[in-house]
Write a protein that holds these residues in place. Structure first.
Motif, PDB file in Angstrom:
ATOM      1  N   ARG A  54       0.851  -1.184   0.000  1.00  0.00           N
ATOM      2  CA  ARG A  54       0.000   0.000   0.000  1.00  0.00           C
ATOM      3  C   ARG A  54       0.892   1.240   0.000  1.00  0.00           C
ATOM      4  O   ARG A  54       1.696   1.411   0.916  1.00  0.00           O
ATOM      5  CB  ARG A  54      -0.916   0.018   1.240  1.00  0.00           C
ATOM      6  N   PRO A  55       0.811   2.076  -1.012  1.00  0.00           N
ATOM      7  CA  PRO A  55      -0.115   2.061  -2.156  1.00  0.00           C
ATOM      8  C   PRO A  55       0.364   1.210  -3.328  1.00  0.00           C
ATOM      9  O   PRO A  55      -0.301   1.133  -4.357  1.00  0.00           O
ATOM     10  CB  PRO A  55      -0.171   3.543  -2.561  1.00  0.00           C
ATOM     11  N   GLN A 158     -10.429  10.219  -0.444  1.00  0.00           N
ATOM     12  CA  GLN A 158      -9.018   9.981  -0.729  1.00  0.00           C
ATOM     13  C   GLN A 158      -8.592   8.694  -0.029  1.00  0.00           C
ATOM     14  O   GLN A 158      -9.225   8.264   0.935  1.00  0.00           O
ATOM     15  CB  GLN A 158      -8.154  11.160  -0.309  1.00  0.00           C
ATOM     16  N   PRO A 159      -7.539   8.068  -0.519  1.00  0.00           N
ATOM     17  CA  PRO A 159      -7.105   6.804   0.093  1.00  0.00           C
ATOM     18  C   PRO A 159      -6.622   7.024   1.523  1.00  0.00           C
ATOM     19  O   PRO A 159      -6.093   8.078   1.867  1.00  0.00           O
ATOM     20  CB  PRO A 159      -5.957   6.346  -0.816  1.00  0.00           C
ATOM     21  N   TYR A 161      -4.238   4.806   4.255  1.00  0.00           N
ATOM     22  CA  TYR A 161      -3.387   3.631   4.442  1.00  0.00           C
ATOM     23  C   TYR A 161      -3.090   3.349   5.912  1.00  0.00           C
ATOM     24  O   TYR A 161      -2.733   2.226   6.262  1.00  0.00           O
ATOM     25  CB  TYR A 161      -2.061   3.827   3.694  1.00  0.00           C
ATOM     26  N   ASP A 190     -15.574   2.285   0.887  1.00  0.00           N
ATOM     27  CA  ASP A 190     -14.447   2.543  -0.006  1.00  0.00           C
ATOM     28  C   ASP A 190     -14.850   2.132  -1.408  1.00  0.00           C
ATOM     29  O   ASP A 190     -16.035   1.896  -1.686  1.00  0.00           O
ATOM     30  CB  ASP A 190     -13.190   1.805   0.470  1.00  0.00           C
ATOM     31  N   THR A 219      -9.704  -0.098   0.033  1.00  0.00           N
ATOM     32  CA  THR A 219      -9.555  -0.086  -1.421  1.00  0.00           C
ATOM     33  C   THR A 219      -9.898   1.288  -1.985  1.00  0.00           C
ATOM     34  O   THR A 219     -11.003   1.794  -1.773  1.00  0.00           O
ATOM     35  CB  THR A 219     -10.476  -1.143  -2.058  1.00  0.00           C
ATOM     36  N   GLY A 220      -8.940   1.861  -2.680  1.00  0.00           N
ATOM     37  CA  GLY A 220      -9.201   3.129  -3.346  1.00  0.00           C
ATOM     38  C   GLY A 220      -9.534   4.244  -2.374  1.00  0.00           C
ATOM     39  O   GLY A 220      -9.089   4.260  -1.217  1.00  0.00           O
ATOM     40  N   SER A 221     -10.349   5.190  -2.837  1.00  0.00           N
ATOM     41  CA  SER A 221     -10.725   6.335  -2.012  1.00  0.00           C
ATOM     42  C   SER A 221     -11.767   5.933  -0.979  1.00  0.00           C
ATOM     43  O   SER A 221     -12.689   5.170  -1.266  1.00  0.00           O
ATOM     44  CB  SER A 221     -11.282   7.463  -2.886  1.00  0.00           C
ATOM     45  N   ASN A 251      -2.626   8.494   6.908  1.00  0.00           N
ATOM     46  CA  ASN A 251      -1.437   8.352   6.048  1.00  0.00           C
ATOM     47  C   ASN A 251      -0.213   8.993   6.714  1.00  0.00           C
ATOM     48  O   ASN A 251       0.523   9.774   6.108  1.00  0.00           O
ATOM     49  CB  ASN A 251      -1.672   8.973   4.671  1.00  0.00           C
TER      50      ASN A 251
END
Length: 796
Positions: A54-55, A158-159, A161, A190, A219-221, A251
């Motif tokens: 990730r990512p 937005q993602p 993590y 997500d 997953t994704g945003s 993040n």
């Protein structure tokens, strides 16, 4: 561009280090060298692929990752090339390489999150907090409590993590909750889940910084994210939700967090693997040869085992202290300096010094008025709540039914000398633990000296580790209560007595003074076991194989000197037996009544009786139930005793039966083979310990229940019997291999590998039990529990 340069650089580095062994040996580079280089390169990149999931490995691949992966490749290449070139040069060459290996594993593997998150772009999740959510709002802070446990973040888009709490502190003013834990349930939407979906839980120790960040796999945003807090709750501890934080960073780049503890653990593990490989000198040198390196290895093993003895009882913070009101704060009643539930021996010592055998505590009149005070239901119906739990109640007085010996050894002299009442159990158990540990070294050493003089140093060290780790020794230390205290005292005295007996049997008859002293103190220790844990006295039968050759086989017992030594052997037994029988008769009217049946507990022990249906579940659970492993820390699950009999079953949690959970014991089947029948001593110890195991399991389940700590009654001697079997097997194969038998030569390295693997499994299993079982360190010491959890699960 950077990833291509890194690929080429790592190929070059791997090629250079792959060729180093050939250069050092002044030979041509071979296909084997090329295979090592290719394997090294592939391993590094497979690890990178997993680490940067990730990512993604190629996303944000800049100069930092180039340097990190190249440095990791250089470290791995240096280590592999060094071990290939110098692996047979001895410890002086290998130990530095193992230290470098441990250092690199801690930096590159243990801190994988640091490298993975270095390129993250953080943002503040609190900026997306739903204004309609009821939380405590201060100046730049947010608070949660029992009435406000829910956080919802909207329109993130937005993602995410990972998540990290900023400035997290506890708001609980209760002193016992200063170190507490909160569990957040994480739900969200997500790219793969348009409806609110539960993704997992986040266990946060408020004083464990490593737990205040968690990796996510969304997953994704992310559209919406929710956190729901709940305080940790168990039988031993309940924590409310009461915390404040400045923010939650999404993040968040993780810091490099080097752990000296984990580095040392990895280094010692690597050192053990190297020292116990089949080609190691530890396997090819006799322990009795007295090699300096072998003695150094024993010293390291002893120090590691002793370090755990010293620290484990204090993993539970309330066990700190010596003999003050602050000791065991969680159970202090606020008035007296003696908690009668957990400090019976302190109360008994005080009574003995005042010339009394009962405790100086008057039972409530309501208890005296009951027709059957042992009926827990009748006590509850009469609302009698101030009884002394787990005390013997006889003729209207309280007594301690646990053996008197621990009190005589520690609590009584402490109060007599200092005037301070109530010496805590934890420091006493530390001393007893060190005695038990020393006795393990001594008993195994004397067994080798007496019966297996050709045993290797490695087999000896593994045997000592197996006896210490395979028994319930460390589990007892984790619970320094009166139950475990009495059992550990009995086990320590038993092993010490066996050590002295074996030493006496090996002492030349010309040194009669030393021989008599060892006989007297050995018998004294074994006799005192009856005043700690009477069941263990069964192992006094080991005197037969220990002394038979000298006193019966050589007919020394018929001589005047032999008769005198027999008298020295028997005198302590007679004196201790007389003292204990007087003590029992003075309290309960019978020299053989220790008072356990008069116990005030959850069931009427006076009416328990015998029922054969208890035996099957008890034997299966105590001996044969397989451990229940799981994929998350502490990796073991507790299990309950299972029975379909409609009967009162007194039990506590288990994590596997002693035979099923201890592979080192599986060798106990070897005496059944013809080649081992000539080893009469081994057969006597093995069959005797197995018989004692069955007898004690049946007796314990009928008299008291099925409890995990009861395995300590027989496990040390059982493991000693297994050690003798391993010595037999190693000796037989070594002799045949020396005569040129190909099968034996091939089987011997396999046997050594299996022996080491069995002890390694036992060490891991015992480590896990300390965190999986009562008193549940997760609630008693959350910061320690969760820190260890994150050190082990470094990828979280």
């Amino acid at each position: 561009m950077f990833i291509i340069i890194t690929l080429l650089l790592t190929v070059l580095v791997c090629g250079i280090f792959g060729a180093v062994p050939a250069v050092v040996s002044h030979r041509r580079v071979s296909r084997r060298d090329a295979a090592w280089a290719a394997g090294l390169w592939l391993t590094v990149w497979v690890f990178a692929l997993c680490a940067y999931h990730r990512p993604g490995l190629t996303v944000g691949f800049h100069a930092f990752r180039l340097v990190a992966l190249t440095a990791m490749t250089g470290w791995a290449g240096l280590v592999t090339a060094g071990l290939r070139s110098l692996g047979r040069k001895g410890l002086k060459a290998v130990v530095p390489l193992l230290a470098v290996t441990a250092l690199g594993l801690e930096v590159f593997v243990g801190n994988v999150a640091y490298f993975n998150t270095h390129s993250y772009t953080p943002f503040q999740l609190v900026d997306y907090l739903d204004d309609n959510i009821n939380v405590g709002r201060g100046v730049g802070t947010i608070s949660l409590d029992e009435g406000r446990t829910y956080l919802r973040f909207l329109d993130i888009d937005q993602p995410i993590y990972n998540l990290q709490f900023d400035g997290l502190v506890s708001d609980d003013t209760e002193p016992l909750h200063a170190d507490s834990a909160v569990i957040f349930t994480i739900e969200g939407t997500d790219a793969a889940n348009t409806e609110l979906t539960r993704f997992g839980s986040w266990q946060v120790g408020l004083q464990a910084p490593r737990t205040q960040v968690i990796s996510l796999d969304l997953t994704g945003s992310v559209g919406m994210l929710t956190l729901t807090a709940a305080g940790y709750s168990s039988t031993y501890a309940q924590f409310p939700v009461a915390l404040t934080f400045r923010g939650i960073t999404a993040n968040a780049p993780r810091a490099l967090d080097f752990s000296i503890l984990r580095f040392c653990a990895i280094f010692l593990a690597l050192l053990a693997v190297y020292g116990l490989r089949p080609a190691s000198g530890l396997w090819h040198r006799r322990w009795l040869a007295g090699n300096v390196c072998d003695r150094a290895a024993a010293a390291v093993l002893g120090l590691v085992l002793a370090a755990f003895v010293v620290v484990i009882p204090f993993w539970e913070p309330s066990n700190t202290g010596l003999a003050t009101k602050d000791y065991n704060t969680a159970f202090w009643d606020g008035e007296s300096t003696v908690s009668f539930v957990y400090q019976q021996y302190g109360a008994l010592a005080h009574s003995l010094l005042n010339g009394r055998l009962d405790l100086e505590a008057d039972p409530p009149a309501e208890l005296l008025a009951l027709d059957n005070p042992y009926d827990a239901g009748a006590r509850d119906a009469a609302q009698i709540n101030d009884i002394h739990w787990d005390h013997a109640f006889y003729n209207g007085r309280y007594y301690v039914y646990f053996g008197i010996v621990p009190c005589l050894l520690f609590q009584l002299p402490f109060e007599a000398l200092t005037g301070i009442q109530n010496l805590a159990y934890a420091p006493c158990m530390v001393l007893l633990g060190l005695i038990f540990l020393a006795a393990c070294f001594g008993v195994v050493g004397q067994a080798v000296r007496r019966w297996f003089p050709q045993a290797s140093a490695a087999a000896y060290l593994l045997a000592v580790a197996a006896v210490a780790l395979g028994s319930q020794f460390y589990y007892l230390l984790l619970r320094p209560y009166i139950y475990e205290y009495a059992i550990l005292c009995g086990a320590a005295l038993l092993m010490l007595g066996l050590w002295l007996w074996l030493s006496a049997a090996s002492t030349p008859v010309e040194k009669r003074g030393a021989l008599v002293v060892k006989l007297v103190f050995g018998s004294l220790c074994v006799a005192l076991v009856a005043g700690c844990r009477p069941q263990m006295e069964l192992f006094a039968f080991l005197a037969v194989p220990i002394f038979w050759p000298r006193y019966i086989g050589q007919k020394r017992l018929r001589s005047r000197a032999g008769a005198g030594e027999a008298a020295a052997f028997l005198l302590p037994v007679v004196l201790v037996a007389a003292g204990l029988m007087w003590y029992n008769a003075a309290r309960f009217g019978s020299p053989f009544d220790f008072g356990a049946n008069y116990n005030l507990t959850g069931n009427d022990m006076t009416q328990r009786g015998f029922n054969a249906v208890r035996i099957g579940p008890a034997v299966f659970t105590s001996l044969f139930e397989l451990p229940s492993w799981q994929g998350v820390f502490p990796f073991l699950r507790e299990t309950d005793v299972q029975t379909n009999a409609v009967i009162r079953t007194i039990s506590e949690k288990f994590t596997g039966g002693i035979l099923a959970a201890t592979p080192y014991l599986w060798v106990l089947a070897l005496p059944l083979l013809p080649a081992f029948r000539r080893r009469r001593v081994t057969a006597c110890v093995v069959y005797g310990s197995l018989a004692a195991m069955v007898v004690m399991t049946v007796v314990d389940c009928e008299m008291a229940g099925v409890l995990y700590r009861y395995l300590m009654d027989y496990s040390p001697v059982l493991l000693l019997g297994a050690a003798l079997c391993w010595f037999c097997a190693e000796g037989a194969l070594s002799r045949r291999a020396a005569l040129g038998e190909g099968t034996a030569a091939a089987a011997l390295p396999a046997l050594r590998t299996v022996m080491a693997a069995a002890v390694a499994y036992t060490a891991i299993y015992r480590f896990c039990t300390l965190f999986a079982m009562e008193p549940y360190l997760q609630g008693m010491n959350p910061s320690f529990y969760y820190t260890v959890s994150r050190l082990v699960q470094f990828w979280m």
